[in-house]
Design an enzyme around this catalytic site. Structure first.
Site, short mmCIF file in Angstrom:
data_model
loop_
_atom_site.label_atom_id
_atom_site.label_comp_id
_atom_site.label_asym_id
_atom_site.label_seq_id
_atom_site.Cartn_x
_atom_site.Cartn_y
_atom_site.Cartn_z
N LYS A 137 -2.73 1.10 -3.07
CA LYS A 137 -1.81 1.16 -1.92
C LYS A 137 -0.81 2.31 -2.06
O LYS A 137 -0.60 3.08 -1.12
CB LYS A 137 -1.07 -0.17 -1.81
CG LYS A 137 0.14 -0.16 -0.90
CD LYS A 137 0.83 -1.51 -0.90
CE LYS A 137 1.53 -1.81 -2.21
NZ LYS A 137 2.78 -1.05 -2.39
N THR A 138 -0.20 2.42 -3.23
CA THR A 138 0.84 3.45 -3.41
C THR A 138 0.24 4.85 -3.32
O THR A 138 0.84 5.76 -2.74
CB THR A 138 1.53 3.26 -4.78
OG1 THR A 138 2.04 1.92 -4.85
CG2 THR A 138 2.68 4.24 -4.95
N ASP B 123 6.10 0.49 3.73
CA ASP B 123 5.45 -0.16 2.59
C ASP B 123 5.72 -1.66 2.64
O ASP B 123 6.76 -2.10 3.15
CB ASP B 123 6.00 0.43 1.29
CG ASP B 123 5.20 0.02 0.07
OD1 ASP B 123 4.08 -0.50 0.24
OD2 ASP B 123 5.69 0.23 -1.05
N GLU B 124 4.78 -2.48 2.12
CA GLU B 124 4.94 -3.94 2.00
C GLU B 124 5.34 -4.56 3.35
O GLU B 124 6.26 -5.37 3.44
CB GLU B 124 6.01 -4.28 0.94
CG GLU B 124 5.74 -3.71 -0.44
CD GLU B 124 4.64 -4.44 -1.20
OE1 GLU B 124 3.93 -5.26 -0.59
OE2 GLU B 124 4.48 -4.18 -2.40
N GLN C 1 -0.74 -11.48 0.47
CA GLN C 1 0.30 -11.47 -0.56
C GLN C 1 1.70 -11.67 0.05
O GLN C 1 2.69 -11.28 -0.54
CB GLN C 1 0.26 -10.17 -1.36
CG GLN C 1 -1.01 -9.98 -2.17
CD GLN C 1 -0.94 -8.79 -3.11
OE1 GLN C 1 -0.23 -8.82 -4.11
NE2 GLN C 1 -1.67 -7.75 -2.78
N ARG D 196 -3.35 -10.80 -10.69
CA ARG D 196 -2.55 -10.05 -11.70
C ARG D 196 -3.41 -9.75 -12.92
O ARG D 196 -3.04 -8.90 -13.74
CB ARG D 196 -1.34 -10.86 -12.17
CG ARG D 196 -0.28 -11.26 -11.12
CD ARG D 196 0.14 -10.10 -10.27
NE ARG D 196 -0.64 -10.06 -9.05
CZ ARG D 196 -0.71 -9.02 -8.24
NH1 ARG D 196 -0.07 -7.90 -8.53
NH2 ARG D 196 -1.45 -9.05 -7.15
#
Length: 743
Positions: free
Chosen positions: A46-47, A233-234, A264, A613
């Site tokens: 994503k980043t 973002d997010e 998420q 994770r």
């Protein structure tokens, strides 16, 4: 680097920065114009997509740096984006409108402060100053702060601000009867006082700017001309006022790219609205959606398990993660370990971590992720016994937490009346009107008479050295200590401490506290009382606490991470332990009671976050029995365990579930499901402790063992998990088997 004209018809450069992207990522970067939703699954880069898209807009001369608005949720994310964009550009990126929602709105508000009655030099209040100002307003409105704590009223006001509601916009449906129906009036007065002081709180930064954009078309048009592109973002974590602010800024050119993952979205308790991302395509006509499904973090079995679990949610846009690396096609299945009780769970996790350490596993790549902070205690104690260094991420170690220190101080002051430090800590907790002057009087009397602080307080009460309400409150507290000492003999330490926390008003103090931390503090207190049941006496427990508190951390940097699932979002580890997957614990009962089906879906998203994770191995565990206060409670495995596809799991343990005889589906009436009816746990009274099956790891009589405080010794008798040990230097002691190691 940047040209006179921000827009160019020149083709996109085919440099290395695009060559490093997979087809999905490249599509997200090169779809520049128009609304775009990038559904970025866990570990899908994503980043990289967000920063590459930002650099791509600049390198293709579609905009100057100050014509791109990039919004993040944390300062850390903003710094990382700035650094990555600069690396792609080959020079520092200057003049960017890049930062958090609050930072960007503060910058915009300073340019337009006069439109909301402020000047450009306004100050931003911290939490303490906000509460101080609110207390002044409550005093004017004649609202009793004991009945309606200021923290709770501030929570009501901030929730209104998170939803974009000024006092004038609060209708009957949004109002509350809190504070005798005066909350809205207090909010209006509080806002007037803020303006009079030329200040704003954090909630005002977004609220004021949204109101300015709503009410001043000329200002909105100015920002439409200024920002040609918006990157977010997010997006799944945005609340209502953030959503409104973004929609207003994007309504002209519609060149908005939101990156997020509906699977998420786990922060509804702080105002996040998963519906914002779910309705993106309705909000922006002609929007395109790009799904990033190639995961570069986890192995195929972990991804398949997580995807199978989250597929049970109905409120989602849908995507399926797949391994993005060739070496991740295989791997260990998700391990599901059933244990007899929570004590065995602590031993199992600690022992597996110790074994991994012996095999050369880096401790920094191991995490224990729990649903609630109180669950860390049993794992902390086991790791201390094994000498495995650990850290509690995002919080304090269990016995270092404020509420635990307070409760232990009550115990110490009961067992040992001469413990001045303990008495001083809790004499005014909860508040009993004991200020600095009264405390100084007691200290001076104690020194003059050469007696402990509590004894001096008692003498001052008798002689009239303390007067009025203070005398009554101190006298009442001292009487309670006498009462509790008597109860220890009669009722035992577990019931006495439980009563102590209630009768002192300490539990009620946290029940009245409406901050987000208060429910966790109450759960920690329950866990503390549960821990008492493992010890013969209160003195024995306090000795154990001293041992735990004195334990020195390993000087090395590598430590196992203990944290909540909420705190783990965005992190990754080679090995992840996920304990406590039982109905009522996870999914959390309170979350489902308060939010129903929406709460259950968020709990499932939290489980999905936990599984994703893990890079190499995920170990899920559930216990057949847990102790609640002094009583044992039979536990039912979490429905989430059933929902993980069986072919991607490996079941083991002393209380493993039979996957071919699953729990019956929850009943439904009139088409409405009631998921908890068929799953209510059975409470077993303390004297009916469930019989534990024979344990393969039981310490036999005659075995040599080592205890961190008492040293080496020999087991002389064993009663379930309690051992009588003749220590070489400390004599005979009775200790729990989880606090010793085989010598």
């Amino acid at each position: 680097m940047f040209y006179n004209s921000p827009v160019s018809n020149a083709p996109s450069p085919s440099g290395d920065y695009l060559a490093r992207l997979n087809p999905e990522q490249r599509a997200a970067v090169e779809t520049v114009d128009g609304p775009l939703l990038v559904l970025a699954g866990a570990g899908t880069g994503k980043t990289r997509v967000l920063t590459t898209r930002f650099a791509h807009i600049l390198l293709t001369r579609r905009a100057f740096p100050n014509q791109v608005l990039a919004v993040t949720f944390t300062n850390k994310a903003a710094r990382e984006m700035r650094e990555r964009v600069s690396a792609i550009l080959g020079q520092p990126a200057e003049g960017l409108w890049l930062g958090t929602f609050h930072a960007l709105c503060a910058r915009m508000l300073r340019r337009n402060a006069d439109l909301v009655g402020l000047t450009s030099s306004f100050t931003i209040l911290d939490t303490d100053d906000q509460l101080r100002l609110l207390k002044q307003v409550m005093e004017v409105e004649k609202i009793d702060p004991k009945r309606f704590p200021p923290q709770a009223l501030m929570g009501v006001i901030q929730r209104w601000k998170d939803r974009g509601l000024t006092p004038a916009r609060i209708g009957a449906a949004d109002d509350t009867d809190y504070a005798d129906g005066k909350a809205k009036s207090v909010y209006a007065t509080y806002q007037m006082r803020l303006r009079a002081l030329n200040t704003a709180d954090f909630g005002d930064l977004l609220l004021h700017m949204t109101e300015i954009l709503r009410g001043h078309p000329d200002v909105l048009a100015q920002y439409h001309r200024m920002f040609r592109y918006i990157l977010v973002d997010e997006y799944q974590d945005t609340n209502v006022v953030q959503y409104l602010w973004l929609r207003l800024l994007a309504q002209s050119h519609k060149n908005i790219c939101c990156v997020g993952d509906d699977d998420q979205s786990i922060y509804s308790w702080r105002g996040a609205e998963v519906e914002n991302i779910l309705r993106f395509e309705k909000d922006f006509e002609g929007a395109r959606t790009v799904r990033l499904e190639s995961n570069y973090r986890s192995t195929a079995p972990i991804l398949a398990a997580a995807s199978g679990l989250i597929a049970h949610n109905e409120g989602r846009l849908g995507k399926t993660l797949r391994p993005g690396r060739a070496d991740a096609q295989n791997g260990e299945k998700v391990s599901i370990v059933g244990v007899w009780d929570s004590d065995e769970e602590g031993r199992m996790v600690g022992d597996k971590i110790a074994a991994l350490r012996r095999d050369g596993h880096d401790l920094a790549e191991i995490a224990v992720l729990v649903r609630a902070g109180f669950q860390t205690r049993s794992f902390e104690e086991r790791l201390i016994v094994l000498g495995v260094p650990y850290r509690v991420v995002g919080g304090l170690r269990f016995y270092e937490r404020q509420e635990i220190r307070d409760a232990v101080a009550y115990m110490r002051a009961t067992v040992q009346p001469a413990d001045d430090l303990a008495f001083e800590r809790i004499v005014n907790v909860p508040r009993r009107g004991v200020g600095d002057t009264a405390l100084r009087t007691m200290h001076e009397a104690a020194r003059a008479w050469g007696i402990p602080l509590s004894a001096a307080a008692a003498r001052l009460v008798e002689t009239g050295g303390l007067k009025g309400k203070l005398r009554d409150s101190i006298g009442g507290l001292l009487g309670q200590f006498t009462h509790w000492r008597g109860r220890l003999e009669q009722d035992g330490h577990v019931q006495t401490v439980s009563a102590m926390l209630d009768e002192s008003g300490y539990t009620d103090m946290w029940k009245a506290d409406k901050t987000p931390e208060a429910p966790g503090r109450l759960e920690n207190l329950k866990e503390l009382v549960r821990a008492l049941a493992d010890f013969e006496t209160l003195g024995g427990f306090l000795e154990h606490v001293s041992l735990v508190m004195e334990n020195e951390e390993n000087a090395g940097d590598a430590k196992v991470s203990l944290m909540t699932l909420h705190g783990a979002k965005g992190l990754e580890f080679d090995t992840v332990f996920l304990p406590g997957w039982e109905e009522g614990v996870f999914p959390n009962q309170r979350s489902m009671d308060e939010s129903g089906a929406k709460g259950l879906e968020e709990e499932r998203r939290l489980a999905y976050v936990g599984l994703t994770r893990a890079r190499k191995r995920a170990i899920v565990s559930h216990a057949a029995n847990r102790r609640i206060y002094a009583n044992w409670q039979s536990s039912i495995p979490s429905r989430f365990i059933e929902e993980i596809p069986e072919e991607h799991t490996e079941v083991s343990g002393s209380a493993a579930i039979a996957r071919d005889s699953r729990i019956a589906a929850p009943p439904s009436f009139g088409g409405v499901q009631f998921p908890m009816i068929a799953r209510a746990p059975k409470v077993i009274e303390a004297w009916e402790k469930p019989a534990r099956p024979a344990r393969a790891d039981a310490v036999p009589v005659g075995a040599r063992v080592f205890h961190q405080k008492f040293g080496y010794g020999t087991v002389t008798a064993a009663d379930d998990d309690k051992l009588d040990i003749a220590f070489d230097k400390s004599g005979d002691k009775r200790v729990l088997d989880r606090f010793v190691e085989r010598a």
